[in-house]
Design a protein around this motif. Structure first.
Motif, mmCIF file in Angstrom:
data_model
loop_
_atom_site.group_PDB
_atom_site.id
_atom_site.type_symbol
_atom_site.label_atom_id
_atom_site.label_comp_id
_atom_site.label_asym_id
_atom_site.label_seq_id
_atom_site.Cartn_x
_atom_site.Cartn_y
_atom_site.Cartn_z
ATOM 1 N N GLN A 283 1.035 -1.379 0.486
ATOM 2 C CA GLN A 283 -0.087 -0.047 -0.037
ATOM 3 C C GLN A 283 0.969 1.150 -0.336
ATOM 4 O O GLN A 283 0.709 2.077 -0.903
ATOM 5 N N ASN A 284 1.537 1.007 0.682
ATOM 6 C CA ASN A 284 2.526 2.249 0.785
ATOM 7 C C ASN A 284 3.512 2.789 -0.431
ATOM 8 O O ASN A 284 3.723 3.545 -0.580
ATOM 9 N N ASN A 285 3.802 1.204 -1.283
ATOM 10 C CA ASN A 285 4.170 1.562 -2.875
ATOM 11 C C ASN A 285 3.592 2.445 -4.296
ATOM 12 O O ASN A 285 4.306 2.857 -4.402
ATOM 13 N N ARG A 286 1.990 1.296 -3.523
ATOM 14 C CA ARG A 286 0.686 2.221 -4.430
ATOM 15 C C ARG A 286 1.302 3.592 -4.040
ATOM 16 O O ARG A 286 1.404 4.699 -4.957
ATOM 17 N N ASP A 287 0.861 4.052 -2.675
ATOM 18 C CA ASP A 287 0.077 5.792 -2.695
ATOM 19 C C ASP A 287 1.753 6.430 -3.407
ATOM 20 O O ASP A 287 1.249 7.552 -3.597
ATOM 21 N N GLY A 288 3.024 5.578 -3.112
ATOM 22 C CA GLY A 288 4.041 6.742 -3.309
ATOM 23 C C GLY A 288 4.295 7.061 -4.830
ATOM 24 O O GLY A 288 4.429 7.668 -5.929
ATOM 25 N N LEU A 289 3.552 5.366 -5.315
ATOM 26 C CA LEU A 289 4.355 6.150 -6.596
ATOM 27 C C LEU A 289 3.088 7.053 -7.695
ATOM 28 O O LEU A 289 3.585 7.793 -8.364
ATOM 29 N N ALA A 290 1.915 6.928 -6.994
ATOM 30 C CA ALA A 290 1.027 7.554 -7.270
ATOM 31 C C ALA A 290 1.511 9.262 -7.227
ATOM 32 O O ALA A 290 1.408 9.680 -8.120
#
Ligand SMILES: Cc1ncc(COP(=O)(O)O)c(C=O)c1O
Length: 369
Positions: A283-290
């Motif tokens: 989830q942290n990665n999805r948010d960070g990529l976005a």
């Protein structure tokens, strides 16, 4: 008379792997407090390791006077069960880099060839050169994507291995489902197709090649994965390859007897059970990529839409921007060694790290221009 031992001839042209710079080293060099330096250079997990893994490793420390289980019985069993395979399908490496090197030991030598795509992971050319094989690099598409038809066309009778990372590092792009099917169908039986899935766990809907191993319909397929990325255990050095048992037993001959230490085995076993940590990381990665995609779009910077845990962005003077960031305590990854001197690769951090990195990047671009 010869005065010193002579090196193997391939060392003269062997490319050198340039790793992300360690926090301590950068802090020392620039007079910074290491606690304030952030590293977004090596695609590590910004949330750290699973607390359950840390506890398991601490318990194992009392037994490090004993050699580890060289066959890593429990870890292989656990991985096999998770993927619907048998332990004979699994090869463990001291990092997936070691698995890549074992592939070189087992399959490469002078007179053999390796096919890769332009902008591939740096270790593929290194392993190729180390064993005296010839690297055949197929130009990528303008969006950095691999030209799968071109890679298949580059295969000759001398080709032994085709390496492809999906998602790819350092670009972050994804090979389409159709292209993977084309590759699986088109690669001839004499070529080992190595699909490097170091970042696979970050995908929401990855192509699943495991059925091809379970049914043994593809004896020339090897999947390579790692505990260094989503599992946050890069410092332990643990990766694995999956293939049919005949290929694995050949590769096992090249493995050092105790290549996976006991602390790593304990940590990995516990990390595999910690699905909450895994989900938090994803989830942290999805948010960070976005966050980064939107920010770079807003800044009108070219970037490659990423499917991994980092973003490749065009900043102009990559080395200059890297140096500015580093001086101010943010370690990113310059891309000169990948032939992408105008680009920088930034790993996803925590929200606060992403924010700090972006603010500094804006300053750096303005200052370096
Ligand atoms: C595509 C790819 N493969 C393999 C590796 C090696 O990872 P490790 O040796 O830490 O398992 C990396 C690390 O960055 C990578 O990006």
């Amino acid at each position: 008379m010869q005065r010193e031992p002579s090196f193997n001839s391939q060392l003269a042209t062997l490319p050198v792997y340039v790793p992300g710079r360690p926090i301590e080293e950068v802090a020392r060099e620039h007079g910074l407090d290491p606690a304030t330096v952030i590293k977004v250079a090596s695609n590590e997990n910004p949330l750290g390791p699973s607390p359950q893994a840390v506890a398991a490793m601490q318990r194992m420390l009392a037994s490090v006077h004993l050699y580890p289980d060289g066959s890593a019985f429990h870890l292989k069993e656990r991985l096999a069960a998770r993927f619907g395979l048998v332990p004979g399908n699994i090869l463990l490496g001291n990092g997936s880099n070691e698995v890549l090197e074992m592939i070189g030991h087992a399959f490469l030598g002078p007179g053999t060839e390796v096919v890769v795509s332009q902008h591939c992971f740096a270790v593929y050319p290194i392993v190729t050169a180390l064993f005296g094989a010839k690297l055949v690099t197929v130009p990528a598409w303008p969006d950095f994507g691999a030209d799968i038809e071109g890679m298949l066309a580059a295969i000759t009778p001398a080709t032994r291995v085709l390496f492809l990372a999906n998602p790819n590092n350092p670009t972050g792009n994804l090979v389409s489902r159709e292209d993977i099917s084309r590759l699986l169908a088109g690669v001839p039986a004499h070529v080992l197709l190595v699909l490097d899935e170091a970042y696979l766990e970050f995908l929401d809907d990855p192509v699943d090649c495991l059925p091809l191993l379970r049914s043994e319909v593809m004896p020339n397929l090897m999947l390579v994965r790692t505990f260094s990325k989503v599992y946050g255990l890069a410092g332990l050095r643990l990766g694995y390859g999956m293939a049919v048992p005949r290929v694995i037993s050949g590769l096992e001959k090249t493995r050092q007897p105790f290549n996976i230490n006991s602390v790593a085995q304990a940590g990995a076993l516990a990390a595999l059970e910690d699905s909450a940590h895994l989900e938090k990381t994803r989830q942290n990665n999805r948010d960070g990529l976005a966050f980064f995609h939107a920010a770079f779009h807003g800044m009108d910077l070219s970037y490659v839409k990423s499917y991994a845990n980092f973003v490749l962005v065009r900043v102009g003077d990559g080395a200059g921007v890297f140096a500015y960031l580093q001086k101010h305590g943010v370690i990113a990854r310059p891309m000169g060694s990948y032939g992408l001197g105008e680009w920088l690769r930034i790993s996803v951090g925590t929200p606060a790290e992403n924010q700090r990195c972006l603010e500094l990047l804006k300053q750096a671009i303005a200052a370096v221009r």
